[in-house]
Write an enzyme that holds these catalytic residues in place. Structure first.
Site, PDB file in Angstrom:
ATOM      1  CD  GLU A 216      -2.764   1.247   2.448  1.00 38.68           C
ATOM      2  OE1 GLU A 216      -3.812   0.582   2.323  1.00 38.68           O
ATOM      3  OE2 GLU A 216      -2.468   1.883   3.482  1.00 38.68           O
TER       4      GLU A 216
ATOM      5  NE  ARG B  74       2.718  36.440 -13.238  1.00 37.68           N
ATOM      6  CZ  ARG B  74       1.600  37.127 -13.345  1.00 37.68           C
ATOM      7  NH1 ARG B  74       0.894  37.052 -14.458  1.00 37.68           N
ATOM      8  NH2 ARG B  74       1.163  37.867 -12.349  1.00 37.68           N
TER       9      ARG B  74
ATOM     10  CD  GLN C  25      20.238  33.215  -4.882  1.00 35.06           C
ATOM     11  OE1 GLN C  25      20.321  34.323  -4.359  1.00 35.06           O
ATOM     12  NE2 GLN C  25      21.265  32.378  -4.935  1.00 35.06           N
TER      13      GLN C  25
END
Length: 381
Positions: A242, A268, A279
């Site tokens: 799982e 953008r 940075q």
């Protein structure tokens, strides 16, 4: 580093072609908290549910690592995280223990239909008072001739409202400790089983969750999965897979998230420059890459060791902890990077945060993983 062969790459590319259809309307369906039966039909067509199981039962006979690789692809291309969670829940909770512990008759009845997707599976472990302490379960199963009579309740049952069969863990000996628990296959329509309504939750909303109630629920002896008193052996086997199945999906989701943020940072512009040239933004994206690759390495390395029959108790705890916490961290970074747009539901990024939080809780909370690692280091009391 694993080098995937051409056949594995072809399987993953084939799955990628389903991504758009599996992702359709994911934001709206999350808002409505609805399980999509139409998408489940698509899942059945992909064949992904059959990946790790033997061909004689309708499976594809793929290795653990190949299965993980395809599940990572599901996370990368399917934006409906709840749907992906329902897939891994069915595979791990029901298919995995059936193949390992099921009788021929049980496999013929259930595993063939797990592989085809005709049957949705779930397991019922957690109880209201016990939480992460499975040993504290109070749901009882008392032998009565050729049947067991179950009484008690379970909470947080993923797939509960839509599952056809449940693997239910119940105490068959009041003082038996780990040997006092047994796993049962309980059909949805078994008299005495009541399935509660879907429970509203923070994330993974398209994967429905509910409580189960057992009131003199009579289950045939032939529905015992494994042996009487061997429930924790079944559960231990299940939980290993799982974690690997569910959290490798998260790696795929993080991979998609990184690509999306990288593209956004390059296109953008702010104050006349691409935001990726700053940075502070670049560092976030680098951190996302590091967290992604670290999680992937821990999961795949652990999968290799498990497949080789090695003890992976610590490895699983570290892999689960690293991946779940990284998924939350990178989802928050993505929201921050997209700014106001990231906070809006239409971009789907705030949904990623809500979904990611679940991973720090299910399959053993972050705190439980820390405790487990500390114990294996000899720090337990």
């Amino acid at each position: 580093m694993i080098r995937w062969n051409a056949d594995q790459a072809e399987l993953r590319e084939g799955l990628a072609r389903w991504g758009e259809a599996l992702s359709a309307g994911h934001i709206e369906q999350d808002e409505q908290a609805t399980f999509s039966w139409d998408k489940w039909k698509l899942i059945r067509e992909t064949g992904i549910l059959a990946l790790p199981f033997e061909e004689r039962w309708g499976g594809l006979g793929q290795s653990l690592l190949t299965t993980m690789y395809l599940l990572e692809g599901l996370g990368e291309h399917c934006r409906d995280s709840g749907l992906s969670f329902s897939v891994t829940t069915t595979m791990a909770s029901t298919g995995v223990p059936l193949e390992k512990f099921g009788t021929e008759a049980q496999k013929e009845r259930y595993l063939t239909r797990i592989c085809s997707g005709e049957v949705i599976g779930a397991h019922a472990i957690t109880e209201a008072e016990g939480g992460s302490d499975a040993m504290a379960m109070t749901t009882r199963a008392v032998r009565d001739g050729d049947r067991f009579v179950l009484n008690g309740s379970k909470i947080f049952v993923s797939n509960g409202p839509v599952a056809d069969v449940f693997v239910v863990y119940a105490r068959t000996h009041p003082d038996g400790g780990p040997l006092g628990v047994t796993a049962f296959l309980v059909d949805r329509d078994t008299p005495g089983l009541t399935i509660g309504p879907p429970t509203k939750k923070m994330g993974l909303r398209t994967s429905p969750l509910s409580e189960l109630f057992f009131d003199e629920c009579r289950v045939p002896r032939t529905q015992v999965l494994g042996r009487v008193g061997g429930g924790f052996l079944v559960l231990d086997h299940v939980m290993k897979r799982e974690i690997l199945f569910s959290f490798i999906v998260n790696v795929g989701e993080m991979r998609h998230r990184l690509d999306r943020c990288l593209d956004y940072a390059k296109t953008r512009r702010s104050f006349g420059r691409p935001i990726g040239s700053y940075q502070s933004v670049a560092n976030k994206i680098v951190d996302m890459r590091i967290r992604l690759e670290t999680a992937a390495k821990w999961l795949y390395d652990t999968g290799e060791r498990l497949a080789a029959g090695e003890n992976v108790t610590v490895d699983l705890a570290i892999a689960k902890l690293v991946t779940s916490e990284s998924n939350v961290a990178t989802s928050l970074m993505a929201v921050q990077l997209f700014g106001g747009h990231g906070y809006m539901t239409e971009y789907g990024l705030e949904k990623d945060v809500r979904n990611a939080v679940a991973g720090t809780i299910y399959s053993g909370t972050t705190e439980i993983q820390y405790n487990r690692i500390a114990s294996m280091l000899g720090l337990g009391t």
